[in-house]
Structures are given as structure tokens and as C-alpha cells.
Design a protein around this motif. Structure first.
Motif, PDB file in Angstrom:
ATOM      1  N   THR A 147      -4.872  23.744  49.828  1.00 37.47           N
ATOM      2  CA  THR A 147      -3.648  23.154  49.289  1.00 37.47           C
ATOM      3  C   THR A 147      -3.363  23.759  47.917  1.00 37.47           C
ATOM      4  O   THR A 147      -4.226  23.707  47.032  1.00 37.47           O
ATOM      5  N   PRO A 148      -2.178  24.337  47.716  1.00 40.96           N
ATOM      6  CA  PRO A 148      -1.868  24.901  46.392  1.00 40.96           C
ATOM      7  C   PRO A 148      -1.894  23.829  45.310  1.00 40.96           C
ATOM      8  O   PRO A 148      -1.344  22.738  45.477  1.00 40.96           O
ATOM      9  N   LEU A 149      -2.553  24.146  44.194  1.00 42.74           N
ATOM     10  CA  LEU A 149      -2.591  23.215  43.071  1.00 42.74           C
ATOM     11  C   LEU A 149      -1.325  23.306  42.239  1.00 42.74           C
ATOM     12  O   LEU A 149      -0.948  22.341  41.575  1.00 42.74           O
ATOM     13  N   ILE A 150      -0.696  24.467  42.227  1.00 36.80           N
ATOM     14  CA  ILE A 150       0.576  24.648  41.527  1.00 36.80           C
ATOM     15  C   ILE A 150       1.603  25.118  42.544  1.00 36.80           C
ATOM     16  O   ILE A 150       1.310  25.967  43.387  1.00 36.80           O
ATOM     17  N   PRO A 151       2.826  24.585  42.518  1.00 33.79           N
ATOM     18  CA  PRO A 151       3.816  24.880  43.569  1.00 33.79           C
ATOM     19  C   PRO A 151       4.588  26.165  43.308  1.00 33.79           C
ATOM     20  O   PRO A 151       5.812  26.173  43.282  1.00 33.79           O
ATOM     21  N   GLY A 152       3.894  27.274  43.092  1.00 33.51           N
ATOM     22  CA  GLY A 152       4.605  28.524  42.868  1.00 33.51           C
ATOM     23  C   GLY A 152       3.635  29.659  42.579  1.00 33.51           C
ATOM     24  O   GLY A 152       2.456  29.449  42.263  1.00 33.51           O
ATOM     25  N   LEU A 153       4.144  30.875  42.705  1.00 30.68           N
ATOM     26  CA  LEU A 153       3.367  32.068  42.370  1.00 30.68           C
ATOM     27  C   LEU A 153       3.696  32.503  40.951  1.00 30.68           C
ATOM     28  O   LEU A 153       4.806  32.272  40.462  1.00 30.68           O
ATOM     29  N   LEU A 154       2.740  33.128  40.280  1.00 31.71           N
ATOM     30  CA  LEU A 154       2.905  33.521  38.883  1.00 31.71           C
ATOM     31  C   LEU A 154       3.209  35.015  38.787  1.00 31.71           C
ATOM     32  O   LEU A 154       2.477  35.848  39.337  1.00 31.71           O
ATOM     33  N   ASN A 155       4.292  35.332  38.102  1.00 35.35           N
ATOM     34  CA  ASN A 155       4.657  36.733  37.884  1.00 35.35           C
ATOM     35  C   ASN A 155       3.819  37.319  36.741  1.00 35.35           C
ATOM     36  O   ASN A 155       3.408  36.601  35.818  1.00 35.35           O
ATOM     37  N   ASN A 156       3.601  38.635  36.782  1.00 32.30           N
ATOM     38  CA  ASN A 156       2.791  39.334  35.779  1.00 32.30           C
ATOM     39  C   ASN A 156       1.365  38.803  35.719  1.00 32.30           C
ATOM     40  O   ASN A 156       0.721  38.858  34.677  1.00 32.30           O
ATOM     41  N   TYR A 157       0.917  38.244  36.831  1.00 29.08           N
ATOM     42  CA  TYR A 157      -0.471  37.803  36.969  1.00 29.08           C
ATOM     43  C   TYR A 157      -1.093  38.551  38.138  1.00 29.08           C
ATOM     44  O   TYR A 157      -0.404  38.903  39.102  1.00 29.08           O
ATOM     45  N   LYS A 158      -2.378  38.797  38.054  1.00 26.58           N
ATOM     46  CA  LYS A 158      -3.096  39.464  39.137  1.00 26.58           C
ATOM     47  C   LYS A 158      -3.787  38.418  39.994  1.00 26.58           C
ATOM     48  O   LYS A 158      -4.497  37.537  39.476  1.00 26.58           O
ATOM     49  N   ALA A 159      -3.576  38.495  41.299  1.00 19.67           N
ATOM     50  CA  ALA A 159      -4.239  37.574  42.217  1.00 19.67           C
ATOM     51  C   ALA A 159      -5.678  38.024  42.447  1.00 19.67           C
ATOM     52  O   ALA A 159      -5.943  39.204  42.684  1.00 19.67           O
ATOM     53  N   VAL A 160      -6.599  37.079  42.348  1.00 15.34           N
ATOM     54  CA  VAL A 160      -8.019  37.374  42.558  1.00 15.34           C
ATOM     55  C   VAL A 160      -8.558  36.406  43.609  1.00 15.34           C
ATOM     56  O   VAL A 160      -8.360  35.187  43.504  1.00 15.34           O
ATOM     57  N   HIS A 161      -9.229  36.946  44.608  1.00 16.75           N
ATOM     58  CA  HIS A 161      -9.822  36.144  45.672  1.00 16.75           C
ATOM     59  C   HIS A 161     -11.315  36.002  45.393  1.00 16.75           C
ATOM     60  O   HIS A 161     -12.033  37.005  45.290  1.00 16.75           O
ATOM     61  N   LEU A 162     -11.771  34.788  45.251  1.00 19.19           N
ATOM     62  CA  LEU A 162     -13.166  34.529  44.898  1.00 19.19           C
ATOM     63  C   LEU A 162     -13.913  33.981  46.106  1.00 19.19           C
ATOM     64  O   LEU A 162     -13.454  33.030  46.757  1.00 19.19           O
ATOM     65  N   ASP A 163     -15.055  34.579  46.388  1.00 14.77           N
ATOM     66  CA  ASP A 163     -15.964  34.099  47.432  1.00 14.77           C
ATOM     67  C   ASP A 163     -17.250  33.689  46.727  1.00 14.77           C
ATOM     68  O   ASP A 163     -18.064  34.531  46.330  1.00 14.77           O
ATOM     69  N   VAL A 164     -17.433  32.382  46.548  1.00 14.40           N
ATOM     70  CA  VAL A 164     -18.480  31.849  45.675  1.00 14.40           C
ATOM     71  C   VAL A 164     -19.580  31.217  46.511  1.00 14.40           C
ATOM     72  O   VAL A 164     -19.305  30.432  47.438  1.00 14.40           O
ATOM     73  N   GLU A 165     -20.825  31.540  46.188  1.00 12.66           N
ATOM     74  CA  GLU A 165     -21.990  30.880  46.773  1.00 12.66           C
ATOM     75  C   GLU A 165     -22.839  30.336  45.637  1.00 12.66           C
ATOM     76  O   GLU A 165     -23.278  31.095  44.760  1.00 12.66           O
ATOM     77  N   LEU A 166     -23.073  29.038  45.642  1.00 16.08           N
ATOM     78  CA  LEU A 166     -23.802  28.372  44.566  1.00 16.08           C
ATOM     79  C   LEU A 166     -25.280  28.256  44.931  1.00 16.08           C
ATOM     80  O   LEU A 166     -25.628  27.628  45.938  1.00 16.08           O
ATOM     81  N   ALA A 167     -26.115  28.859  44.119  1.00 16.18           N
ATOM     82  CA  ALA A 167     -27.561  28.729  44.318  1.00 16.18           C
ATOM     83  C   ALA A 167     -28.074  27.419  43.737  1.00 16.18           C
ATOM     84  O   ALA A 167     -29.057  26.850  44.215  1.00 16.18           O
ATOM     85  N   GLN A 168     -27.423  26.957  42.680  1.00 15.64           N
ATOM     86  CA  GLN A 168     -27.781  25.691  42.044  1.00 15.64           C
ATOM     87  C   GLN A 168     -26.518  24.833  41.945  1.00 15.64           C
ATOM     88  O   GLN A 168     -25.829  24.840  40.917  1.00 15.64           O
ATOM     89  N   PRO A 169     -26.175  24.114  43.006  1.00 15.65           N
ATOM     90  CA  PRO A 169     -24.930  23.317  42.988  1.00 15.65           C
ATOM     91  C   PRO A 169     -24.938  22.282  41.867  1.00 15.65           C
ATOM     92  O   PRO A 169     -25.907  21.558  41.665  1.00 15.65           O
ATOM     93  N   GLU A 170     -23.869  22.272  41.106  1.00 13.56           N
ATOM     94  CA  GLU A 170     -23.716  21.318  40.005  1.00 13.56           C
ATOM     95  C   GLU A 170     -22.613  20.298  40.289  1.00 13.56           C
ATOM     96  O   GLU A 170     -22.329  19.447  39.455  1.00 13.56           O
ATOM     97  N   GLY A 171     -21.979  20.406  41.443  1.00 15.26           N
ATOM     98  CA  GLY A 171     -20.847  19.535  41.717  1.00 15.26           C
ATOM     99  C   GLY A 171     -19.557  20.062  41.130  1.00 15.26           C
ATOM    100  O   GLY A 171     -18.496  19.461  41.306  1.00 15.26           O
ATOM    101  N   LYS A 172     -19.628  21.188  40.420  1.00 15.28           N
ATOM    102  CA  LYS A 172     -18.437  21.767  39.802  1.00 15.28           C
ATOM    103  C   LYS A 172     -17.870  22.879  40.675  1.00 15.28           C
ATOM    104  O   LYS A 172     -18.576  23.463  41.500  1.00 15.28           O
ATOM    105  N   LEU A 173     -16.602  23.166  40.453  1.00 12.25           N
ATOM    106  CA  LEU A 173     -15.966  24.332  41.057  1.00 12.25           C
ATOM    107  C   LEU A 173     -15.684  25.329  39.950  1.00 12.25           C
ATOM    108  O   LEU A 173     -15.094  24.968  38.928  1.00 12.25           O
ATOM    109  N   PHE A 174     -16.124  26.569  40.134  1.00 11.98           N
ATOM    110  CA  PHE A 174     -15.945  27.617  39.126  1.00 11.98           C
ATOM    111  C   PHE A 174     -14.833  28.556  39.574  1.00 11.98           C
ATOM    112  O   PHE A 174     -14.712  28.892  40.752  1.00 11.98           O
ATOM    113  N   TRP A 175     -14.026  28.986  38.620  1.00 13.04           N
ATOM    114  CA  TRP A 175     -12.928  29.890  38.926  1.00 13.04           C
ATOM    115  C   TRP A 175     -12.643  30.740  37.694  1.00 13.04           C
ATOM    116  O   TRP A 175     -13.235  30.549  36.632  1.00 13.04           O
ATOM    117  N   SER A 176     -11.734  31.668  37.829  1.00 17.18           N
ATOM    118  CA  SER A 176     -11.320  32.513  36.716  1.00 17.18           C
ATOM    119  C   SER A 176      -9.813  32.441  36.591  1.00 17.18           C
ATOM    120  O   SER A 176      -9.092  32.371  37.590  1.00 17.18           O
TER     121      SER A 176
END
Length: 793
Positions: free
Chosen positions: A375-404
Motif C-alpha cells: 500500500t503506498p504511504l504517499i499518494p504520488g510519485l516524486l519528481n527528481n527523486y531516484k527510485a530504489v528497490h530494497l530487499d531486506v533480510e534481518l539477522a537480528q529483528p528489532e521490530g523496526k522497518l529500515f529504509w533509505s
């Protein structure tokens, strides 16, 4: 007999009372659902009794002040009896008094004393129970006045019973006067206050407003018919049917519009009240109103602190333990370990702070919001921004979600704590999207894929950014405590002297901190009575990333540059053979971010032990942006779902509307006797055609009315291209008028086929009259414009 009973049950008076009873049920259910530790099973019955007393007082036309005093006194007495459990002692007292009544006259004659021992014995437990309840009530009131939560379930029950008693009595009083808005508005206000805090059963407000609109229509009809009957004005029986139809359609229409219109979110109102009205929260706690809480895991407590303190005290600051691995798919796996690739540099954020408290960082109010996967968190795409696809595997889950950068979506359910939620507009502009302000995102997943946006910006663009900021940025990211020492502010002015734009000021601060303060993990904690930034800049003069980031944010804000503190992980080590970033505990990091108008939040690295962030000077060599198909597909699906959510109730209402006019209305008319059906159909035609025929004249016949209407249509016929439509309209008018006259004045009885003919004629007339009214409106506008031009000439 059955018909008489049915008429009584379906009268406006009975329907009004039924709607009031439903309103009471909705009100007590909505309030009761939000209360914890409160016995709510008697709420409805108490409200019914109070409403009946108020209704009876209103019907008897009692004076308002004495009636109000009596109802309040009765409510207080009833609540006191229930709270002190005086029912049985009072009955015992009544029995003892009754037993003494036969002894009064003989005692007076013989002049002997009456034995009142039984009365005294019955009175003693009443006094004791009342005294105990009075003491508990006094303790509760003292705690309420001193903002101390005294959790007394009994007193809380009694308070709610008294509140509901008074509201229900008010409702009953104005039910007798058939004033829907005044009767139900106190209940709506109380229900809105309770549900706005608890977030339970918010739909009951919508249902209660629905009841109010229905009552307005029913009682308006009743008031008009009462006036007509009192003034001996004749009116058609079809008014009852027409009024019912109009009330139902308008009520359903208004409520559907209110349901699908997202102009103001009740969650936003709730969050605003929670943030700005602490007294309300205290009162809610005292009254037992429970708050619907969505747990946010690993969210920092609201105590000023430096986020990485626990790493130092726990000995994990230099640990080689792997926290997570992240793949972005931008580079292929490289088998040759000697080959050095240019690896994109990302920071992995987890928590974003906005309030500096001198002793550390906290966040302002950040209510949680749940999101389903993809589900998109923001209802739109951002211009002059680079899209990055993250595939994250947590070795020590903290309950947090990490992003850039800016988090767009994740393929797992998550909870986001927003300080400022994105606009609900499906096509919001970029300036509005960039103001969305997140504190943290949490999830139970140990692996996930996320879509994020990284600002792809050059130094020249940052230098040219405007220093005019949105109000939300001004209110939150320029603020510093008054206690920040003056020498910190003077240092900020000295560092940025001669710098004319926000980027150069932020860069000067970053360079100054990197050059003058060595990185060191072996540092003592700041003194409890000293500002952290002041301690680092002038006394400690060394430290780790929390100190650097804190100092940069404070110095930037001191010279009017909006900045914030971000905690997470630095880029980590890049594993080229597996094309992944390996993030370890030693990569735990904090940094500063600066807001640029039209661009958003941009990272700065003031910590000397971390390489400086390198940016392009101009956009001459910037590669063209690729279309982010994944985010675009998610956003398109999200928008379609939102549109479907909004349109579905409207389509249902349209289907019901069509079903009513094509099936129900036809069945309603054709089940009547032919003469009555034709008369009612003609009345509908008469009201629809009256605007064409002008003001009604005295003793106007049906044929005179038809001739006026046809004459007006003939005028439109001369000015319009829709001659066939208007010709059939005139023909249908004559047909329905002849059928109406036959049903009224001709001795021969009309047949069932005549009512069918009248119905078919009216269905054709209805939409053609609507169309003709549009043409008439346009013709009147043209004539008015001609008159204005003639007057000007």
C-alpha cells in the motif's frame, strides 16, 4: 381493527418515537463501547426511563425550570440510591413506617409514646451507606481537581449514569416538542467527544446523525399536517407518501455524501485533540474512556536521550554481529574481488526525531497508522527523486522497518507513526507530498521488500532552493529550547558568517564539525544539568555520531536552517560477490538532515569518522531518470481502490434510486384503486409542471393548468431544437389530464388499464419535464442577458 392499529403504528408520532428509541440505543452503544471497567448493561434502560419522564413532562407542558430541577433531582436521587445500594434499606424503612401508621391515632388518644426503634434501625444502614458513598465521591472529586487519576469504578459508573440520564431526559423533553436537532445534538456532541478519543465505534456518530435527519423529516411533516388540520386546510393523502419518499431519499443522499467525503478525517481531529488538550486526556482516563492503541514496537520513550547510548553502555558499539543485509539490484554480483565498483551510498534510517530538549531528543505527537502490504504511504510519485528497490533480510529483528530516503511502500503489513500524515488527495502535488513527516515504521517481518525514493539533487539545485518554508516546517524544525546557551548561538553565527543560502550554511557547519572535533567512543555522559550540544562543542570537544548530529541540528536551527536528527545505520560494507550491503552493529549511526523547499530532506554527514557525502555540482552529467514501474503500478492500483471505495456507495445509492423508481414506485401506485392511483400520479405531475404554468389562479381547473403548461412549452418549442421531445411532452400532458378528469368527474368507473396508462404516461413525462426545466432555465438566462444589454445600450 387491524387497519386502525397499523395506522397507529405507521403514524408520524409512532415513527418519531421509534426513531428516538433507536437513537438512544445507538447513543448508549457508542458510549458504552468506549468505556473500560464500567457496567454498561443498564445504560439503555436508564436512558429510556429518563426519556419517558422528559417526554411526559413535555407533553404535560410543564414549566421548563421546575421540570428541569425535578428531573435533575430525580436523577441524582436515583443514582445515589443505586450507588449506595439503598433500595432494600429504603424498602425496610418504608415497611417500618407503614407498620407504625396504625399506632399513631391510638397513641395520640392515650397520649403515649410511639416505639420508633424499627425506624431507627432501618435508618441506620441508610446513613452509613450514604456516608461511605459520600467519602468515595469526595476522594474522586479531589483527585479530579488535582489531575490525579482515582480509579473508582463505582463513582465512574454513577457519573456516567447521571450524564446519560440528563441527556436522555433532554431528548425526551424536546421529543415532545418535535425538535430533532435540539433533541439529539447533546447526544451527538458527547458521542463525538468520546469516540474521538477512544476511536471505537466511530460509525455510531454517522448513525446518530442519520436518525436526526430522519426525525427532522418526520416531525416536519407532523408539524405541517397539525397546522393544516388546526386551520382546516384540505390536503391530499398522497402527501404522506411523497414526504416519506423525499425524507428517505434526502437522508440517504446526505449520509452517503458524508460517508464518502474525506475532507476531514476523524483521526486527524482525534490526533489534534490528543496533542493539544492534555486536560481532555486526563478527564477521559478518570471517566474510563479507553483509547484504542496500536502498539508501536521499539519506539523511543518520551524521555530526552541520545539514541545510541544503549550501544555504548552495552558494549555493542564495535560489534561485528550482522544486523541485516540489503540488496538494491542496481549492480550485478561481481566474482572478481579485486574489481572495485562505484557503489551507491545509502543511509538506512529507522527513527526520525524533531524535538530537541537540551538533554537529548524526543518526538512530538506521532499517532500510529496501519498499512497493509503493498500500500503506498504517499499518494504520488516524486519528481527528481531516484527510485530504489530494497530487499531486506534481518539477522537480528528489532521490530523496526529500515529504509533509505522517503519510504513509499513495503510488501509486508506495517505500522507508521506519523507526525504529519500525507494529504488524502489522490493527486497531491509534490510540495504537499514532501511535507509528510514520519517518526518510525514498525513491522514483525524478518524479511521484506520496500520501495523508496532518494533525492537525486545537485549542489547548484540545493544552493538555489528558496528559503521560504511551509508552515509545518517552520513550526517544528526551527524550534530550539530557550535554555540553549548563548555561546552556541554565537558559534553558529560565526561559522555561517557570509553564507547567503541554506545549503552553504549547512555545509559550513558540517565542515566545521568534521574538521575540529575528533571521533571518540570513550566519552563520559553529559552532565544532567548541561545542554548536550553546548557540552560537546565547548567542554567535551570530541564524541561519537550522536553528538555530531545533535550539534549540527542545533547549530543549523540557530541560524534559521530547518534540520532534524535521524538515527539508523550507516551504509555498511558492500559485499560485491553477492551484490548486497552488509550492515553490522558497529554501523549503528546518527546523522543530520536539512529541509530544502521543493526538494525535501537531504542528508548531511557531520561525523568525522564517516566519509563525506559527495554530490554533483551541476546536473549536466546527471543520467535521465528511469520510470519506476513498480511504484507506478502500486500507485495506480491504490488510486483505483480508493476511487472504487468512494464510488461504490454512490453506485449502490444510484442502483437503489433506479430500483425505487422502476419497481417500488410502480408497485406502490398500481396496487391502489385505479381512481386513487390516477389522482396521486396527477398530483406529482402537477407539482412538477407548476413552474411552467406560472402562479396559480383562483378556481383553476386541470385543463386550464394543462393549457398554460402547453402554451409555455410552445414558446420553448420555437427557441429549441428539441421539437420532438417537447411535442411528446404536450401530448402526454393532455393524456394524463384527460385520465384525471375521467377519474374525478365521469360516472363510468376507471379500469386497471387506465391506471397503467397513467403510470406509463407519467414515467415519460417525468424526465421530459426535467429536460424542459433545463431548457426553460436557459431561455430565462438568455432573456435576462438581452435585457441587461438593452439597458446598457
Amino acid at each position: 381493527m387491524i387497519i386502525r392499529i397499523a395506522r397507529r403504528l405507521f403514524s408520524a408520532e409512532a415513527i418519531g418515537l421509534i426513531l428516538v428509541a433507536l437513537a438512544l440505543q445507538i447513543f448508549t452503544y457508542g458510549v458504552g463501547s468506549s468505556l473500560r471497567g464500567t457496567d454498561t448493561k443498564y445504560f439503555f434502560y436508564v436512558c429510556v426511563i429518563a426519556a419517558l419522564i422528559g417526554l411526559g413532562s413535555g407533553k404535560l407542558k410543564s414549566k421548563p425550570i421546575p421540570a428541569s430541577v425535578g428531573i435533575v433531582a430525580l436523577g441524582v436521587a436515583g443514582v445515589w440510591i443505586l450507588g449506595a445500594r439503598l433500595a432494600d434499606p429504603l424498602l425496610a424503612l418504608l415497611r417500618s413506617i407503614t407498620a407504625l401508621v396504625p399506632q399513631i391515632i391510638p397513641a395520640l388518644r392515650s397520649k403515649t409514646n410511639i416505639d420508633t426503634t424499627a425506624i431507627t434501625e432501618a435508618w441506620t444502614p441508610i446513613v452509613a451507606a450514604s456516608s461511605a458513598l459520600a467519602d468515595r465521591l469526595q476522594v474522586w472529586l479531589n483527585g479530579f481537581n488535582r489531575n490525579v487519576n482515582v480509579n473508582d469504578a463505582l463513582v465512574r459508573n454513577l457519573v456516567w449514569l447521571l450524564i446519560l440520564w440528563l441527556i436522555a431526559a433532554w431528548m425526551g423533553w424536546f421529543t415532545a416538542r418535535r425538535n430533532a436537532v435540539t433533541a439529539l445534538m447533546p447526544a451527538i456532541i458527547v458521542l463525538a467527544l468520546v469516540t474521538s478519543y477512544s476511536a471505537f465505534k466511530v460509525e455510531t456518530i454517522w448513525a446518530l446523525v442519520f436518525m436526526m435527519l430522519l426525525l427532522m423529516g418526520v416531525w416536519n411533516y407532523k408539524n405541517h399536517t397539525y397546522q393544516w388540520e388546526s386551520h382546516k386546510v384540505d390536503y391530499s393523502d398522497s402527501i404522506r407518501y411523497d414526504n416519506t419518499q423525499a425524507v428517505l431519499m434526502l437522508t440517504v443522499g446526505f449520509c452517503m455524501i458524508a460517508f464518502v467525503t474525506p475532507s476531514i478525517s476523524w483521526r486527524d481531529v482525534r490526533d489534534y485533540l490528543r496533542e493539544h488538550n492534555s486536560s481532555k486526556s486526563e478527564a477521559a482516563e478518570v471517566l474510563g474512556v479507553q483509547q484504542q492503541v496500536v502498539p508501536a514496537k521499539n519506539v523511543a520513550a518520551q524521555k530526552p536521550t541520545l539514541p545510541r547510548d544503549h550501544l555504548l553502555t552495552g558494549g555493542n558499539a564495535l560489534s561485528e554481529e550482522i544486523v541485516m543485509t540489503i540488496r538494491t539490484g542496481e549492480l550485478p554480483p561481481i566474482a572478481n574481488p579485486t574489481f572495485i565498483a562505484v557503489v551507491p551510498r545509502y543511509y538506512w534510517r529507522s527513527t526520525i526525531y524533531d524535538e530537541y530538549m537540551g538533554a537529548g531528543w524526543v518526538t512530538s505527537s506521532a499517532p500510529p497508522q496501519n498499512f497493509s502490504a503493498n500500500t503506498p504511504l504517499i499518494p504520488g510519485l516524486l519528481n527528481n527523486y531516484k527510485a530504489v528497490h530494497l530487499d531486506v533480510e534481518l539477522a537480528q529483528p528489532e521490530g523496526k522497518l529500515f529504509w533509505s530516503g522517503t519510504l513509499f511502500s513495503a510488501d509486508v503489513p506495517l505500522t507508521v507513526d506519523w507526525r504529519l500524515r500525507p494529504q488524502s488527495d489522490l493527486f497531491a502535488d509534490q510540495a504537499a507530498l514532501l511535507q509528510a513527516d514520519m517518526f518510525a515504521a514498525t513491522t514483525n517481518a524478518t524479511a521484506y521488500k520496500a520501495e523508496s525514493y532518494i533525492p537525486d539533487v545537485t549542489i547548484s539545485a540545493l544552493r538555489s532552493a528558496s528559503d521560504t518554508y511551509p508552515q509545518d516546517i517552520l513550526d517544528r524544525y526551527f524550534v530550539l529550547p530557550r535554555e540553549v546557551p548563548a555561546r552556541v548561538r554565537r558559534l553558529a553565527e560565526d561559522i555561517t558568517k557570509g553564507k547567503s543560502n541554506p545549503y552553504d550554511k549547512a555545509k559550513a557547519i558540517e565542515v566545521y564539525l568534521r574538521a575540529n572535533y575528533p571521533y571518540d567512543l570513550e566519552v563520559p555522559a553529559p552532565p544532567p544539568d548541561q545542554d548536550v550540544a553546548d557540552y560537546f562543542l565547548f567542554d567535551l570537544k570530541k564524541g561519537y555520531c550522536d553528538y555530531y548530529a545533535t550539534a549540527m541540528v542545533v547549530l543549523a536551527r540557530a541560524v534559521g536552517v530547518p534540520a532534524r536528527f535521524v538515527s539508523g545505520y550507516s551504509p555498511g560494507a558492500y559485499d560485491a560477490p553477492n551484490a548486497q550491503y552488509v550492515i553490522r552493529e558497529l554501523n549503528a549511526h546518527s546523522w543530520a538532515e536539512v529541509y530544502f523547499t521543493g526538494i525535501g530532506w537531504v542528508e548531511f554527514e557531520p561525523t568525522g569518522s564517516i566519509p563525506e557525502i559527495v554530490r554533483k555540482e551541476t546536473d549536466e552529467t546527471t543520467a535521465p531518470q528511469k520510470e519506476d514501474s513498480t511504484a507506478l503500478k502500486l500507485l495506480t492500483r491504490f488510486r483505483l481502490e480508493k476511487v472504487a471505495y468512494i464510488l461504490t456507495p454512490l453506485l449502490i445509492a444510484l442502483a437503489l434510486f433506479l430500483f425505487y423508481f422502476t419497481v417500488i414506485e410502480r408497485w406502490w401506485y398500481l396496487r391502489m384503486t385505479p381512481a386513487l392511483a390516477i389522482e396521486r400520479i396527477y398530483r406529482k405531475f402537477y407539482r412538477a409542471g407548476r413552474p411552467f404554468a406560472g402562479i396559480r389562479t383562483r378556481a383553476e381547473t386541470s385543463h386550464e393548468f394543462a393549457n398554460k403548461l402547453i402554451y409555455k412549452l410552445a414558446e420553448l418549442d420555437e427557441q429549441s431544437r428539441f421539437k420532438k421531445v417537447l411535442a411528446s411532452l404536450k401530448s402526454n400532458t393532455s393524456t394524463l389530464t384527460d385520465l384525471y378528469d375521467s377519474a374525478l368527474f365521469i360516472d363510468t368507473q376507471v379500469q386497471k388499464q387506465d391506471s397503467h396508462t397513467a403510470w406509463r404516461t407519467w414515467t415519460q413525462l417525468r424526465w421530459r419535464l426535467w429536460f424542459a426545466r433545463i431548457l426553460l432555465h436557459q431561455a430565462n438566462r438568455i432573456q435576462k442577458a438581452k435585457r441587461v444589454r438593452l439597458q446598457e445600450e
